[in-house]
Design a protein around this motif. Structure first.
Motif, PDB file in Angstrom:
ATOM      1  N   ILE A  73      11.981 -12.239  16.430  1.00  0.00           N
ATOM      2  CA  ILE A  73      11.254 -12.634  15.499  1.00  0.00           C
ATOM      3  C   ILE A  73      10.608 -11.435  14.732  1.00  0.00           C
ATOM      4  O   ILE A  73      10.324 -10.521  15.126  1.00  0.00           O
ATOM      5  N   GLU A  74      10.715 -11.775  13.150  1.00  0.00           N
ATOM      6  CA  GLU A  74      10.090 -10.542  12.311  1.00  0.00           C
ATOM      7  C   GLU A  74       9.570 -10.975  11.122  1.00  0.00           C
ATOM      8  O   GLU A  74       9.291 -12.229  11.079  1.00  0.00           O
ATOM      9  N   VAL A  75       8.628 -10.040  10.559  1.00  0.00           N
ATOM     10  CA  VAL A  75       7.704 -10.574   9.495  1.00  0.00           C
ATOM     11  C   VAL A  75       7.724  -9.801   8.612  1.00  0.00           C
ATOM     12  O   VAL A  75       7.654  -8.408   8.687  1.00  0.00           O
ATOM     13  N   LYS A  76       7.522 -10.035   7.132  1.00  0.00           N
ATOM     14  CA  LYS A  76       7.294  -9.435   6.117  1.00  0.00           C
ATOM     15  C   LYS A  76       6.143  -9.849   5.384  1.00  0.00           C
ATOM     16  O   LYS A  76       5.964 -11.111   5.443  1.00  0.00           O
ATOM     17  N   SER A  77       5.206  -8.866   5.037  1.00  0.00           N
ATOM     18  CA  SER A  77       3.968  -9.328   4.638  1.00  0.00           C
ATOM     19  C   SER A  77       3.244  -8.381   3.693  1.00  0.00           C
ATOM     20  O   SER A  77       3.681  -7.122   3.757  1.00  0.00           O
ATOM     21  N   GLU A  78       2.742  -8.964   2.647  1.00  0.00           N
ATOM     22  CA  GLU A  78       1.859  -7.914   1.498  1.00  0.00           C
ATOM     23  C   GLU A  78       0.558  -8.613   1.504  1.00  0.00           C
ATOM     24  O   GLU A  78       0.547  -9.880   1.309  1.00  0.00           O
ATOM     25  N   LEU A  79      -0.288  -7.516   1.608  1.00  0.00           N
ATOM     26  CA  LEU A  79      -1.704  -8.144   1.344  1.00  0.00           C
ATOM     27  C   LEU A  79      -1.905  -8.892  -0.009  1.00  0.00           C
ATOM     28  O   LEU A  79      -1.631  -8.527  -1.080  1.00  0.00           O
ATOM     29  N   ASN A  80      -2.498  -9.994   0.165  1.00  0.00           N
ATOM     30  CA  ASN A  80      -2.789 -10.848  -1.256  1.00  0.00           C
ATOM     31  C   ASN A  80      -1.623 -11.647  -1.647  1.00  0.00           C
ATOM     32  O   ASN A  80      -1.875 -12.096  -2.746  1.00  0.00           O
ATOM     33  N   LYS A  81      -0.672 -11.405  -1.166  1.00  0.00           N
ATOM     34  CA  LYS A  81       0.636 -12.121  -1.788  1.00  0.00           C
ATOM     35  C   LYS A  81       1.322 -12.906  -0.957  1.00  0.00           C
ATOM     36  O   LYS A  81       2.271 -13.823  -1.194  1.00  0.00           O
ATOM     37  N   GLY A  82       1.047 -12.831   0.326  1.00  0.00           N
ATOM     38  CA  GLY A  82       1.725 -13.808   1.202  1.00  0.00           C
ATOM     39  C   GLY A  82       2.495 -13.069   2.191  1.00  0.00           C
ATOM     40  O   GLY A  82       2.700 -11.867   2.437  1.00  0.00           O
TER      41      GLY A  82
ATOM     42  N   GLY B  93      -0.357 -16.748   1.105  1.00  0.00           N
ATOM     43  CA  GLY B  93      -1.540 -16.613   1.470  1.00  0.00           C
ATOM     44  C   GLY B  93      -2.057 -15.343   1.281  1.00  0.00           C
ATOM     45  O   GLY B  93      -1.596 -14.420   0.558  1.00  0.00           O
ATOM     46  N   ILE B  94      -3.209 -15.114   2.286  1.00  0.00           N
ATOM     47  CA  ILE B  94      -3.878 -13.866   2.052  1.00  0.00           C
ATOM     48  C   ILE B  94      -2.923 -12.674   2.598  1.00  0.00           C
ATOM     49  O   ILE B  94      -3.369 -11.572   2.372  1.00  0.00           O
ATOM     50  N   GLY B  95      -1.931 -12.736   3.466  1.00  0.00           N
ATOM     51  CA  GLY B  95      -0.978 -11.600   3.759  1.00  0.00           C
ATOM     52  C   GLY B  95      -1.361 -11.017   4.892  1.00  0.00           C
ATOM     53  O   GLY B  95      -2.728 -11.303   5.281  1.00  0.00           O
ATOM     54  N   ILE B  96      -0.884  -9.843   5.306  1.00  0.00           N
ATOM     55  CA  ILE B  96      -1.171  -8.929   6.560  1.00  0.00           C
ATOM     56  C   ILE B  96      -1.235  -7.581   6.103  1.00  0.00           C
ATOM     57  O   ILE B  96      -0.520  -7.387   5.410  1.00  0.00           O
ATOM     58  N   PRO B  97      -2.302  -6.818   6.185  1.00  0.00           N
ATOM     59  CA  PRO B  97      -2.280  -5.204   5.937  1.00  0.00           C
ATOM     60  C   PRO B  97      -1.086  -4.606   6.573  1.00  0.00           C
ATOM     61  O   PRO B  97      -0.665  -5.056   7.686  1.00  0.00           O
ATOM     62  N   LYS B  98      -0.692  -3.688   5.968  1.00  0.00           N
ATOM     63  CA  LYS B  98       0.441  -3.058   6.488  1.00  0.00           C
ATOM     64  C   LYS B  98       0.324  -2.361   7.809  1.00  0.00           C
ATOM     65  O   LYS B  98       1.099  -2.435   8.543  1.00  0.00           O
ATOM     66  N   GLU B  99      -0.954  -1.760   8.308  1.00  0.00           N
ATOM     67  CA  GLU B  99      -1.183  -1.443   9.388  1.00  0.00           C
ATOM     68  C   GLU B  99      -1.444  -2.171  10.499  1.00  0.00           C
ATOM     69  O   GLU B  99      -1.198  -1.701  11.835  1.00  0.00           O
ATOM     70  N   ASP B 100      -1.340  -3.541   9.946  1.00  0.00           N
ATOM     71  CA  ASP B 100      -1.684  -4.461  11.332  1.00  0.00           C
ATOM     72  C   ASP B 100      -0.367  -5.236  11.696  1.00  0.00           C
ATOM     73  O   ASP B 100      -0.264  -5.974  12.742  1.00  0.00           O
ATOM     74  N   ILE B 101       0.730  -4.911  10.929  1.00  0.00           N
ATOM     75  CA  ILE B 101       1.859  -5.814  10.983  1.00  0.00           C
ATOM     76  C   ILE B 101       2.501  -5.642  12.331  1.00  0.00           C
ATOM     77  O   ILE B 101       2.931  -6.514  13.183  1.00  0.00           O
ATOM     78  N   GLN B 102       2.499  -4.182  12.908  1.00  0.00           N
ATOM     79  CA  GLN B 102       3.355  -4.054  14.029  1.00  0.00           C
ATOM     80  C   GLN B 102       2.351  -4.611  15.493  1.00  0.00           C
ATOM     81  O   GLN B 102       2.797  -4.667  16.342  1.00  0.00           O
ATOM     82  N   ARG B 103       0.915  -5.076  15.068  1.00  0.00           N
ATOM     83  CA  ARG B 103       0.361  -5.309  16.134  1.00  0.00           C
ATOM     84  C   ARG B 103       0.048  -6.817  16.338  1.00  0.00           C
ATOM     85  O   ARG B 103      -0.517  -7.185  17.274  1.00  0.00           O
ATOM     86  N   ILE B 104       0.502  -7.656  15.403  1.00  0.00           N
ATOM     87  CA  ILE B 104       0.086  -8.963  15.037  1.00  0.00           C
ATOM     88  C   ILE B 104       0.585  -9.769  16.351  1.00  0.00           C
ATOM     89  O   ILE B 104      -0.062 -11.069  16.534  1.00  0.00           O
ATOM     90  N   PHE B 105       1.359  -9.563  17.225  1.00  0.00           N
ATOM     91  CA  PHE B 105       2.151 -10.087  18.244  1.00  0.00           C
ATOM     92  C   PHE B 105       1.524  -9.913  19.606  1.00  0.00           C
ATOM     93  O   PHE B 105       1.951 -10.504  20.648  1.00  0.00           O
ATOM     94  N   GLU B 106       0.689  -8.986  19.506  1.00  0.00           N
ATOM     95  CA  GLU B 106      -0.186  -8.755  20.554  1.00  0.00           C
ATOM     96  C   GLU B 106      -1.104  -9.662  21.078  1.00  0.00           C
ATOM     97  O   GLU B 106      -1.747 -10.351  20.302  1.00  0.00           O
TER      98      GLU B 106
END
Length: 427
Positions: free
Chosen positions: A406-415, A359-372
């Motif tokens: 729980i861990e997450v790996k993501s790249e914007l516009n790649k999933g 899917g749309i992925g998550i920007p690198k600067e937001d990955i550390q905060r998505i669980f807030e």
């Protein structure tokens, strides 16, 4: 003449006798003194079990008995002092706060290991006897303690270090026994309250966010209700559109309240009901719920269970929530014709659950905060797809309650790829 010789002989005999007796007494005294010397040396080496073994009478015998009694009492007193000192050290060591006692001149009398860590002293180094000016390496802490040293009132302050660590420093005066105005030193209590401050800030932010999140739909509902009430002649199409908005905002409000209640339930471990949960069966329930959403977006929604007998001991709703939150997010944030895959397996000691999308992925600067709580990468889009901002926070809390991660790996516009690891044996 014979009488004179007899007198001389008698005098000589007496002199010899006195000399022999004096010599014998001197030798005895010297032996006793040597005994005193040997025993006193042993006592000075803390050999308090030793005693004078002298069978003398009179004043010397009394001196011997008194000396032995003194050794016994000295040994008992020192043993009592050492025991109390050991107790004090044990108490100080067990205290989680930093504790140090100083005299009126700032010389350290007592200090525990936690205080040594805080003032950046070597744990193996003897700090007692040193002045705080040389012993305390943290300049801010030294300045704060020095400011209150010698104060006749209880002082308390909060100190924030450059690395973000927050301490409370409490200084209590120590008075001379049976006096109320002669200060002989201070007891200093240094407590690390960094986590407490973080929790306070989180609680404050949470209340502010909840207030904001509740206020928005309530304002919308109130506004449209007022519009409908004041405009009785609205056409049916407009009225239905307003009612649809009210219904949508009501649903959003309900979801938000449900998520807040769920978070509260997760954190309340006492009310948790545990049972044996089969992961495959639980996932199938979620799959049936979400398949229609995936189908409407023409998303390839697949799964792979390497072992359909895998289970955990937990609350059934919690496990269902993990699958639901991660999978629903993946489907919602994956464009049409995309792919979402759920993989569940085991590496022997852990159960590994993965949710992968393109899917749309998550920007690198937001990955550390998505669980807030209430954090959204794209607020407008999150509201459009019905998100409350609590889904991932709930998931993280559930996983944490299972002693997992729980861990997450993501790249914007790649999933994105979310990986949950849960220990197999959970009690």
């Amino acid at each position: 003449m014979d009488n004179l010789e007899n007198i001389y002989f008698f005098i000589t005999l007496i002199s010899v006798t006195i000399t022999i007796l004096s010599l014998r007494y001197t030798i005895t005294i010297k032996r006793y003194i040597e005994q005193f010397r040997i025993v006193s040396k042993k006592v000075s080496n803390k050999e308090f079990h030793t005693r004078l073994n002298i069978s003398a009478k009179g004043q010397l015998g009394e001196l011997t008995n008194n000396f032995n009694y003194m050794i016994e009492k000295m040994g008992d007193n020192i043993e009592a002092v050492e025991y109390k000192h050991l107790q004090l050290k044990s108490i100080l060591k067990s205290i989680s706060h930093g504790i140090l006692a100083i005299d009126i001149n700032g010389n350290i009398l007592l200090i525990n290991d936690e205080a040594k860590k805080i003032i950046q002293a070597n744990l193996d180094q003897t700090i007692e006897g040193q002045n705080i000016a040389t012993a305390i390496k943290e300049e801010k802490i030294l300045k704060e303690i020095s400011k209150f040293r010698g104060s006749n009132t209880n002082e308390k302050s909060r100190l924030t270090m450059e690395d973000g660590t927050v301490y409370t420093i409490k200084v209590d005066p120590v008075y001379l026994q049976n006096t109320v105005n002669v200060i002989i030193g201070s007891i200093i209590n240094i407590e690390n309250i960094t986590e407490k401050v973080k929790l306070e800030n989180m609680r404050s932010d949470f209340v502010a966010n909840v207030t904001h999140e509740l206020k928005t739909p309530l304002t919308s509902i109130s506004g449209f209700v007022e519009t409908l009430r004041l405009n009785e002649n609205l056409d049916t199409q407009t009225r239905n559109r307003f009612l649809a908005i009210i219904e949508s905002e009501s649903d959003r409000l309900k979801r938000l309240i449900d998520d807040i209640l769920l978070l509260s339930a997760i954190e309340n471990t006492e009310s948790r009901v545990l049972e044996k949960i089969n992961l495959y069966d639980t996932f199938n329930e979620v799959k049936d719920m979400l398949s229609y959403i995936a189908k409407n977006k023409d998303i390839d929604f697949s799964h792979e269970f390497l072992d359909q007998s895998l289970y955990v001991i937990s609350n059934r709703d919690y496990i269902k929530q993990i699958f639901l939150n991660l999978t629903e997010n993946a489907i919602k944030y994956t464009p049409e014709h995309g792919q979402v895959k759920v993989i569940v397996g085991s590496n022997g000691k852990d159960i590994i659950l993965q949710v992968i999308d393109n899917g749309i992925g998550i920007p690198k600067e937001d990955i550390q905060r998505i669980f807030e709580r209430f954090y959204r990468v794209d607020k407008a889009r999150s509201r459009d797809v019905g998100g409350t901002g609590l889904g991932l926070a709930i998931t993280k809390h559930i996983v944490k309650s299972l002693n997992g991660k729980i861990e997450v790996k993501s790249e914007l516009n790649k999933g994105s790829e979310f990986t949950v690891t849960i220990p197999k044996k959970i009690s």
